[in-house]
Structure formats: C-alpha cells, structure tokens
Enzyme design. Structure first.
Site, PDB file in Angstrom:
ATOM      1  N   THR A 182     114.178 -47.896  19.611  1.00 54.15           N
ATOM      2  CA  THR A 182     115.232 -47.881  18.676  1.00 54.15           C
ATOM      3  C   THR A 182     114.959 -46.662  17.779  1.00 54.15           C
ATOM      4  O   THR A 182     114.016 -46.274  17.155  1.00 54.15           O
ATOM      5  CB  THR A 182     115.259 -49.299  17.857  1.00 54.15           C
ATOM      6  OG1 THR A 182     115.322 -50.428  18.670  1.00 54.15           O
ATOM      7  CG2 THR A 182     116.738 -49.070  17.036  1.00 54.15           C
ATOM      8  N   GLY A 191     113.948 -50.973  13.647  1.00 51.48           N
ATOM      9  CA  GLY A 191     112.985 -51.975  13.454  1.00 51.48           C
ATOM     10  C   GLY A 191     112.964 -53.359  13.713  1.00 51.48           C
ATOM     11  O   GLY A 191     112.842 -54.328  12.838  1.00 51.48           O
ATOM     12  N   ARG A 211     125.580 -51.760  24.423  1.00 45.71           N
ATOM     13  CA  ARG A 211     124.408 -52.480  24.781  1.00 45.71           C
ATOM     14  C   ARG A 211     124.249 -52.781  26.243  1.00 45.71           C
ATOM     15  O   ARG A 211     125.065 -52.994  26.806  1.00 45.71           O
ATOM     16  CB  ARG A 211     124.892 -53.652  23.778  1.00 45.71           C
ATOM     17  CG  ARG A 211     123.845 -54.652  23.904  1.00 45.71           C
ATOM     18  CD  ARG A 211     122.759 -54.565  23.014  1.00 45.71           C
ATOM     19  NE  ARG A 211     121.952 -55.583  22.572  1.00 45.71           N
ATOM     20  CZ  ARG A 211     120.649 -55.630  22.172  1.00 45.71           C
ATOM     21  NH1 ARG A 211     119.922 -54.354  21.815  1.00 45.71           N
ATOM     22  NH2 ARG A 211     119.907 -56.632  21.772  1.00 45.71           N
ATOM     23  N   THR A 271     118.551 -47.845  21.431  1.00 48.01           N
ATOM     24  CA  THR A 271     117.159 -48.414  21.595  1.00 48.01           C
ATOM     25  C   THR A 271     116.657 -48.495  23.178  1.00 48.01           C
ATOM     26  O   THR A 271     117.494 -48.685  24.074  1.00 48.01           O
ATOM     27  CB  THR A 271     116.829 -49.883  20.883  1.00 48.01           C
ATOM     28  OG1 THR A 271     115.508 -50.464  20.979  1.00 48.01           O
ATOM     29  CG2 THR A 271     118.012 -50.815  21.668  1.00 48.01           C
ATOM     30  N   SER A 287     121.659 -58.580  19.171  1.00 49.43           N
ATOM     31  CA  SER A 287     120.889 -57.265  18.513  1.00 49.43           C
ATOM     32  C   SER A 287     120.904 -57.469  16.930  1.00 49.43           C
ATOM     33  O   SER A 287     121.520 -58.097  16.384  1.00 49.43           O
ATOM     34  CB  SER A 287     121.564 -56.169  19.075  1.00 49.43           C
ATOM     35  OG  SER A 287     120.924 -54.863  18.219  1.00 49.43           O
ATOM     36  N   SER A 288     119.864 -56.919  16.659  1.00 49.14           N
ATOM     37  CA  SER A 288     119.653 -56.614  15.028  1.00 49.14           C
ATOM     38  C   SER A 288     120.209 -55.115  14.565  1.00 49.14           C
ATOM     39  O   SER A 288     120.206 -55.089  13.616  1.00 49.14           O
ATOM     40  CB  SER A 288     118.547 -56.902  14.467  1.00 49.14           C
ATOM     41  OG  SER A 288     118.038 -58.283  14.902  1.00 49.14           O
TER      42      SER A 288
HETATM   43  O1  DON Z   1     118.647 -54.607  19.264  1.00 48.10           O
HETATM   44  C1  DON Z   1     117.621 -55.027  18.682  1.00 48.10           C
HETATM   45  O2  DON Z   1     117.645 -55.634  17.737  1.00 48.10           O
HETATM   46  C2  DON Z   1     116.336 -54.682  19.124  1.00 48.10           C
HETATM   47  N1  DON Z   1     116.327 -54.474  20.487  1.00 48.10           N
HETATM   48  C3  DON Z   1     115.831 -53.721  18.453  1.00 48.10           C
HETATM   49  C4  DON Z   1     114.530 -53.050  18.527  1.00 48.10           C
HETATM   50  C5  DON Z   1     113.849 -52.281  17.467  1.00 48.10           C
HETATM   51  O3  DON Z   1     114.518 -51.843  16.472  1.00 48.10           O
HETATM   52  C6  DON Z   1     112.352 -51.486  17.659  1.00 48.10           C
HETATM   53  N2  DON Z   1     112.179 -50.961  16.708  1.00 48.10           N
HETATM   54  N3  DON Z   1     111.428 -50.310  16.143  1.00 48.10           N
END
Ligand code: DON
Length: 592
Positions: free
Chosen positions: A396, A488, A103, A414, A467-468
């Site tokens: 992502t 997402g 990350r 991402t 993060s997710s």
């Molecule tokens: O780490 C995260 O949770 C976000 N930066 C993810 C971003 C993301 O999934 C955008 N997607 N479509």
C-alpha cells in the site's frame, strides 16, 4: 563594571536571547515544500517527478496521479503496482467529486472456505491467502488508472504519455536507494520462494546494493506493450496471456475470463463534516471513510484542542472513539455490491452520540464491553449506488496531487502486504497482490493485520475484499484545503484521523501534522499501539492508570505508523504546501 568572566556570561546570554528571538526562522519542524501551481507528494521522489512531468506539460492532477501511480510500480515495488488495486478520490476544481474503486475482485474460482484446510484451520504457506499463487485478487490498477485518465484527465496527455516515465525508469534503470535495498533484503524470504521474484528483486541472491543502477527489462517491455496496445493489454493481450499461463502452471486461480471481466466502479464519495470543514472520503468497499466520519462525529462534542496534541487525555479520548468505530467495522462492512452496508445508520449523529454514552474521561472501556452498535442487520442486497461501471475493452502506498487549476487527487493503492504475494509473473516484471487476505478467511480468525472480520466480508467470486484505505480530501468554505491518506492496513484510518485533527484542532502546519507521533487502536486486540519514542513515560503512566494496555509498534511496518503523503492549500495565499512523510526514506514532495 562586571568582571571579565561575568561580561562573557552576559554576552553569551545575550546571544542566546537573540537566538531565541530568531527562533521562528529555526523551525522545529521542516517547512512544507511550497509551490504556486501544482504539487505531487509520494513515497518515492522519482514517482513524484513522473507526476510533475505531466503537470509541466499542461496535464492536470489526474494525468499526474496516473503517471505517479504507474511509476511507483517501478521504483517502489514494496507497494507501487500494476498487479494490485486501490482507490482514487478525485475532487475537480468545478466542485465535482468522484471515488474510483479499482479494488481487486475475487476470482471466479474463489469460494468462502478456500483458505480453510481439512482440519478446519486457516491455511498457511504456499496455498494461503497471504503467499503465493492463490493469494491474488484480479488486479484493478491498470483499469482504474485508464478510467481516471480517460474520464477526468485533461485530454492533453495520452495513455502512452503517462506510461512513458515508467517505461523509461524500467528500461533505462534507476539508482537503487538505501530504502529500496533494505526493503528487498528484509523481504528476501518471501521473494526468494519464487524463481522470477528471486531473479528480479534479489538478483538471484546477490542482492541489489544502494547506488546500483537497476534495470527491469521485462517490466519495461510490459509498459511498452501497454503504451502500444492500450490498457486492455493487461486484461486481454499478451500480458493477460502471460499471467494466465503462469497461473495455470502454478495452481493459481486467475483465468482469462476473470481478467476480461474485471470492472472498475465509480462510486459516490462519502461526505461528512468536522468543526465546519467538509470531509470527502472513500465509501465501501473501504471501511475507512465510514470509520473516519464516525470518529470525527464522536470527537466533535469534545473540546479536543483544549486537551493538548500529545496529552494523555487526548490519547484516551481518541482510543475510545477508535475502538467503537473499529467494532462496527468488523460487524457491518463489506463490498456494497454484495451486502447491505448500513452507511446512513452508522453515520447518524444521534447513533454516534449514543455510541459514546458510556465514555468515561477517567476510565478505559474494555473492548469486550463494546458490541456492534446497530445490533444484527440483514446482509443482502445492494445499498451504496454505483454511478457507472467501467467495461470498455480497456503493500500500500498513498500519493496526493494538486494542480494549478485546483483539481485534486488523493490515491491509495496496494499489493496488500509488502511485495504482495511474493509472486512475479514470468516475463512481465509484474509483482502480484495478496489482497485475498483482506477477506474473512474464517469468521473469528484474525487476518494478517490482526483484524477480526465478519460474514459481511466473506469470499464470493467477483466480490471486493473490505479495505481500510482512506484517501481523503478536506474542504474549507467549499475550497480545497487538504489532500491526505496513508498506507498501514487498519492503522490507515487512524493515521488519517490524526493528520486531519492535527490541522483542524491544533492548527499544525502540513509538515507538523504529518510528522507528529501517532497512536492506533482497532478494538481487537484491546491494545493501544504507539510509535517508537512516540509516547512520553508520563503520558504512558497516566494512560495506564486509566486502564489502557500498550504495545510499542514493532510489527509488519516497522516502528512507525503510516506514510501520510499530504498537500495543504493555504487558504490565503493559495500556495500548495507539500508534506512528504519522513517515515518513508524516499518520500518527496515536488512542485512547480
Ligand atoms: O486494503 C487494505 O486495507 C489493506 N490491503 C491495506 C494494506 C496496507 O496498507 C499495508 N500497509 N502497509
């Protein structure tokens, strides 16, 4: 003897009956791609093929994953990257599992209120956490891939080998797909603000067209330097110098020391269980693994399969577990190297039983009635162990890989938003992330995904934003069963939940599980979102009568939720079953 017209009727009905009898051959869903040895599934066919190339040379799943990840940088700039970061969950055939956390980290010049203006409001525009030179964290992708290759690769494939498909695709060019052309046009406003991005991604305003051969010579040269000088080229070499020079010139925050000091972390994957299946998933600084395991634990006492895969009763139950898990996410989660994340308490089955004590099958619980379940906690110290720090002078997307030996990689990485911060570093072809927006810019103010975040996720130099991303691997009887994940933003966690539940609770095939419609709820805003045509009017009517409010998706991602690039291993035949998600135009599962 029937009249001729009646006879015709019988013949037609007979034929129709025969067709129905043959129906299993005319499947309602696409069949998964089958392979006996290895499988790669990603958002772009050329990146999947880059991975397959490594498998065919005798490389393992990690070698293939690294080649795929690097190649997505070239053919899927929407999210593929070397200017961003992510998580790689590895499960080796010998049973070991590792979570590689590459990350991005906050630059040394970062501070808690760096995105708050003099008027107390969160900044928008060129100095914000979402666009431009101040939006990027220190990229981790190159270091993460290098560590994975060095420690968990087969040893048969070198760093130069895994870079080669990317060098080739960038230097010789690749044919622009409809999806790529459309994506670049959609984000012309973002990319057009930065000269270098405008030149490369918008052809100076003329736009790339479907079918064009697109060469990216600067990016090709970057991959050539990476091949020659090794991964440390990105952090200490010519590439690092180009990044830092451009940052200085444009008021950016990243310094040479920031790049040199970037460290990958190896973490212990979270382990949980759902109906006898074992779930390996991402620990903090992802919120995804904790939330996913919380939701499975809250679902387990319910007879989910009896509810029906797309029933109002199921959507109601899922919404209720989602809102409870996302409320805890906002309060307790952050980088475990900076704050104490109460992982064990959050995953405690007794706690989660209590969390659902106010669940009603006939009434939605308003989100403002749900408060963080553990009460106030102390947010200092280090809770989750790091097993190793990598410090050698070395929007992502998700992809999944399984090799012939049964090693598996589930990788989500991402730039954060599509095309990240919009900034391309001149002379490198490297598009930079806007991951700083995943931090709490200001407590109580939503980020670009509408997420409310707490002090646990405040900006501190060197810290990783929450993060997710939820790369996940499911085992059945200790054998590899499912490799999945998705992009997402916050919807990632719920997409992964639904794909796995579709398989375990509803016995769906890999493709059905991936293709089925998805819903999302993230506690705040108190809104249940669904995919276009993803909820029948009858179901919506029942849900409304229970007190849910709705939104059809039409947000940053378009009308569809996620891109669940998934591989299932058939427990009996051991065939690798690849399910590329049709929500992405170029996604492809390829095997051998
Ligand atoms: O780490 C995260 O949770 C976000 N930066 C993810 C971003 C993301 O999934 C955008 N997607 N479509």
């Amino acid at each position: 003897m029937p009249r001729p017209s009646l006879r015709l009727h019988f013949i037609v009905t007979g034929l129709l009956t025969l067709c129905v009898a043959l129906a299993p051959a005319l499947r309602a869903q696409r069949t998964p791609v089958e392979a006996e040895r290895g499988m790669v599934t990603s958002a772009h066919e050329l990146a999947s093929l880059a991975g397959l190339e490594m498998l065919q040379r005798g490389g393992n799943a990690v070698d293939a994953a690294v080649a795929t990840g690097l190649a997505l940088t070239v053919v899927y700039p929407f999210a593929g990257n070397i200017g961003g970061g992510g998580f790689m969950l590895i499960r080796l055939a010998d049973g070991r599992s590792i979570a590689i956390d590459y990350r991005e980290t906050a630059p040394s010049a970062a501070s808690r209120d760096m995105y708050v203006g003099p008027d107390g409001n969160v900044l928008t525009g060129p100095n914000s956490s979402t666009v431009g030179w101040r939006a990027s964290g220190i990229p981790g992708s190159v270091a993460g891939f290098a560590l994975a290759l060095q420690k968990y690769g087969s040893g048969k494939v070198t760093w130069a080998d895994v870079c080669e498909p990317s060098r080739r695709l960038a230097t010789d060019g690749h044919v622009v797909s409809q999806t790529t052309a459309a994506g670049l046009r959609t984000y012309a406003k973002l990319l057009g603000q930065f000269e270098e991005s405008k030149k490369i991604y918008l052809k100076g305003g003329a736009f790339l067209q479907t079918g064009d051969l697109w060469k990216q010579p600067d990016l090709g040269a970057t991959f050539t330097r990476l091949q020659k000088n090794g991964p440390q080229e990105f952090y200490e070499g010519e590439t690092a110098r180009l990044i830092v020079d451009a940052m200085k010139k444009n008021g950016g925050t990243i310094t040479l020391d920031d790049l040199k000091n970037y460290k990958v972390a190896e973490r212990v994957p979270l382990r949980g269980a759902y109906r006898g299946y074992e779930i390996l998933t991402m620990p903090p600084p992802s919120s995804g693994g904790i939330a996913l395991l919380q939701m499975f634990a809250m679902l387990e006492p319910h007879n989910v399969s009896a509810l029906g895969a797309q029933s109002a009763a199921k959507y109601h139950l899922f919404t209720e577990v989602m809102r409870r898990a996302f409320c805890d996410r906002a309060e307790y989660l952050g980088d475990p190297d900076f704050v104490t994340v109460p992982t064990a308490q959050l995953l405690d089955r007794e706690y989660l039983k209590k969390r659902m004590a106010d669940f009603s099958a006939t009434q939605a619980t308003p989100s403002d009635k749900i408060v963080a379940g553990l009460g106030p906690v102390k947010l200092t110290g280090t809770a989750t162990p790091r097993t190793h720090l990598y410090s050698e002078s070395t929007e992502t997307t998700h992809f999944s890989v399984v090799d012939a030996a049964g090693n598996a990689v589930s990788n989500t990485y991402t730039l954060n938003g599509a095309y990240g911060s919009g900034v391309t570093i001149p002379g490198t072809g490297i598009l930079m992330n806007n991951e700083m927006d995943d931090f709490t810019a200001k407590v109580g103010v939503k980020n670009m995904f509408g997420l409310l975040q707490g002090p646990a996720n405040a900006i501190v130099p060197g810290k990783r934003p929450l993060s997710s991303m939820t790369p996940t691997i499911v085992l059945k009887d200790q054998q590899l069963f499912l490799v999945t994940g998705s992009p997402g933003g916050p919807t990632i966690i719920n997409t992964v939940l639904q794909i796995i539940s579709n398989v375990i609770d509803f016995n769906q095939s890999a493709t059905q599980a991936v293709e089925s419609p998805r819903i999302h709820h993230q506690w705040m805003p108190d809104q249940l979102s669904y995919e276009r045509n993803g909820l029948s009017t009858d179901t919506a009517t029942v849900l409304k009568s229970l007190g849910h409010s709705f939104k059809e998706r039409a947000s940053y991602e378009g009308a569809y939720q996620g891109d669940g690039e998934t591989i299932m291993v058939d427990p009996k035949t051991k065939l690798r079953l690849g399910a590329a998600d049709p929500r992405k135009g170029d996604s492809k599962a390829v095997g051998h």
